[in-house]
Design a protein around this motif. Structure first.
Motif, short mmCIF file in Angstrom:
data_model
loop_
_atom_site.label_atom_id
_atom_site.label_comp_id
_atom_site.label_asym_id
_atom_site.label_seq_id
_atom_site.Cartn_x
_atom_site.Cartn_y
_atom_site.Cartn_z
N VAL A 135 10.23 -18.75 36.39
CA VAL A 135 10.45 -20.48 35.82
C VAL A 135 9.24 -21.09 35.23
O VAL A 135 8.64 -21.17 34.38
N ARG A 136 8.24 -20.45 36.00
CA ARG A 136 6.61 -20.93 34.55
C ARG A 136 6.21 -19.29 34.39
O ARG A 136 5.76 -20.26 32.68
N VAL A 137 7.14 -18.60 34.72
CA VAL A 137 6.76 -17.81 33.37
C VAL A 137 7.06 -18.69 32.06
O VAL A 137 6.69 -17.31 30.74
N TRP A 138 8.18 -18.95 31.68
CA TRP A 138 8.53 -19.98 30.49
C TRP A 138 6.79 -20.71 29.91
O TRP A 138 7.06 -20.38 28.55
N GLY A 139 6.01 -21.16 30.53
CA GLY A 139 5.46 -21.75 30.12
C GLY A 139 3.68 -20.66 29.56
O GLY A 139 4.16 -21.02 28.51
N SER A 140 4.02 -18.94 30.30
CA SER A 140 3.33 -18.27 29.85
C SER A 140 3.93 -17.39 28.15
O SER A 140 3.02 -17.51 27.32
N ILE A 141 5.37 -17.70 27.81
CA ILE A 141 6.00 -17.30 27.36
C ILE A 141 5.25 -18.33 26.03
O ILE A 141 5.00 -18.26 24.78
N SER A 142 5.65 -19.31 25.82
CA SER A 142 5.24 -21.03 24.92
C SER A 142 4.09 -20.51 24.49
O SER A 142 3.40 -21.11 23.15
N PHE A 143 2.81 -20.57 25.84
CA PHE A 143 1.40 -20.35 25.46
C PHE A 143 1.04 -18.63 24.58
O PHE A 143 -0.09 -19.25 23.56
N ILE A 144 1.62 -17.92 24.54
CA ILE A 144 1.33 -16.95 23.28
C ILE A 144 2.40 -17.43 22.23
O ILE A 144 0.87 -16.98 21.33
N VAL A 145 3.74 -17.80 22.38
CA VAL A 145 3.65 -18.36 20.67
C VAL A 145 2.64 -19.13 20.47
O VAL A 145 2.36 -18.70 19.08
N ALA A 146 2.58 -19.99 20.74
CA ALA A 146 1.69 -21.30 20.31
C ALA A 146 0.05 -20.55 20.26
O ALA A 146 -0.25 -21.19 18.79
N ALA A 147 -0.73 -19.85 20.75
CA ALA A 147 -1.90 -19.49 20.53
C ALA A 147 -1.93 -18.24 19.23
O ALA A 147 -2.25 -18.53 18.42
N VAL A 148 -0.48 -17.44 19.88
CA VAL A 148 -0.39 -16.97 18.06
C VAL A 148 -0.19 -17.36 16.29
O VAL A 148 -0.94 -17.24 15.58
N ALA A 149 1.00 -18.35 16.84
CA ALA A 149 1.57 -19.24 15.51
C ALA A 149 0.54 -20.21 15.01
O ALA A 149 0.36 -20.05 14.12
N SER A 150 -0.64 -20.81 15.82
CA SER A 150 -1.30 -21.75 15.41
C SER A 150 -2.95 -20.89 15.09
O SER A 150 -2.99 -21.34 14.06
N GLY A 151 -3.10 -19.70 15.59
CA GLY A 151 -4.11 -19.18 14.73
C GLY A 151 -3.26 -18.24 13.44
O GLY A 151 -4.27 -18.79 13.06
N TRP A 152 -2.24 -18.16 13.48
CA TRP A 152 -1.91 -17.81 11.98
C TRP A 152 -1.81 -18.80 10.75
O TRP A 152 -2.70 -18.70 10.18
#
Length: 387
Positions: A135-152
């Motif tokens: 369940v908690r893993v979806w927070g980590s996946i979302s973090f990756i998407v947010a960090a990479v996309a926001s940096g881009w």
């Protein structure tokens, strides 16, 4: 036929995904936004530390309120909406004190959501067989998407766009998504009786092992504060682009995702305290080396240790709580733990981190290794007490 755990797991997973959508934008780039509002490193540290300290008081009170009302979802929706209002009010704000005050409002409301969500997830672990890691893993996946996309996106957007409020806009939109996710989470367990809730909480507060656990977990989590507050600024100083920085933040979480997904056999083999010990050892290595070997290759390798310093420590702490905390006081206990471990200790360390970074720059990281060592010693004491 027993009810399938998939549906509550999916809805709780959506809550973590939305929560870390905000964190994935804010954690790497909020210090940059504050610096763009003319705050110096010490003022940035005060902003972060004040929000953390405020949690020490507010989070246990909000957890107790949720337990007393028996309406945790309603409390979470109200908190998520408050965070949206606080972030929106930051758009026209200027000067240290208005920025500090509005950050407190938005930050306290947002941070109080996580222990309430964790208490509901741990209830699903106990009652419905939900796998916390998956369940908690979806927070980590979302973090990756947010960090990479926001940096881009920040790398593409000119600095003058939106008056320098690109980061704030992203945080505001993600916070609105979090409101919707809170509306969708399960209602949770029925309201416990007042007498049984206070009796359960009293037994927990009187347990010496619980307090030793809190102090140990606080040391392990507080060791991240220099990284959380000044990691992006340090990497910018080394010449890394915003896109590279976003990837670095996300890279460590990839290993964390693997750990969360395959956590069930690890929990069975190592137990909660064993996982926390892994976090302490990883912290000693990570923080001792990050300022000594500052190249991009070294940074990429050391980021993988985030799976241990945060992932293993957090999994161990959550499973310790699931086994030790009475269900009648789960929101109160989870909020108390969050306030003291991620609040008081981290707030003090964040305040010191501003001075350390201003004085030593990247060479301040070995001070964080001392905190990891202290947490590891506390875990060893807990194991001795259990023997």
């Amino acid at each position: 036929m027993s009810r399938s755990p998939m549906r509550p797991a999916a809805r709780l997973g959506a809550f973590y995904a939305a929560s870390f959508l905000v964190v994935g934008i804010q954690l790497p780039f909020w210090p940059v936004w504050l610096a763009g509002r003319d705050l110096d490193p010490q003022q940035i540290a005060i902003v972060f530390a004040a929000a953390i300290w405020a949690k020490v008081i507010a989070t246990p009170l909000l957890g107790a309120l949720a337990d007393r009302l028996g309406r945790r979802r309603a409390v979470m929706v109200a908190l998520a909406a408050t965070a949206v209002v606080g972030y929106a009010a930051l758009w026209p704000a200027a000067g240290f004190w208005p920025l500090l005050g509005l950050n407190l409002v938005a930050g306290v409301a947002q941070s109080a959501l996580m222990p309430l969500g964790d208490s509901m997830t741990l209830a699903a672990v106990r009652n419905e067989g939900v796998d916390y890691g998956k369940v908690r893993v979806w927070g980590s996946i979302s973090f990756i998407v947010a960090a990479v996309a926001s940096g881009w996106m920040l790398a593409l957007a000119p600095p003058v766009t939106l008056g320098g409020n690109q980061v704030l806009l992203l945080v505001l939109l993600a916070s609105a998504v979090l409101v919707l996710a809170c509306l969708a989470i399960p209602r949770g367990e029925p309201r416990p009786g007042l007498r049984s809730r206070w009796a359960a909480l009293g037994r927990l507060v009187g347990d010496r092992r619980f307090w030793l656990f809190v102090v140990s977990a606080a040391a392990l989590q507080a060791s991240h504060q220099l990284y959380y507050g000044f990691g992006t600024l340090y990497w910018r100083q080394l010449g890394f682009s915003d896109t590279v920085i976003g990837v670095l933040w996300a890279e460590g979480v990839v290993a964390e995702i693997v750990l969360f997904w395959f956590s069930a056999p690890l929990v069975a083999r190592l137990g909660p305290l064993g996982l926390m010990a892994v976090g302490g050892i990883a912290g000693i290595l990570r923080w001792s080396l990050i300022g000594i070997v500052p190249g991009l290759g070294a940074a990429a390798m050391l980021q993988l240790l985030h799976a241990g310093t945060f992932g293993a420590s957090h999994l161990g702490a959550m499973h310790f709580m699931a086994r030790r905390v009475p269900p009648q006081a789960s929101a109160s206990a989870q909020s108390l733990y969050a306030a003291l471990s991620a609040g008081l200790g981290s707030g003090l360390v964040m305040l010191a981190a501003g001075w350390l970074y201003s004085t030593y720059g990247g060479h301040a990281y070995p001070f964080m290794a001392l905190l990891s060592a202290a947490g590891l010693f506390g875990i060893w004491q807990l194991r001795r007490a259990a023997a």
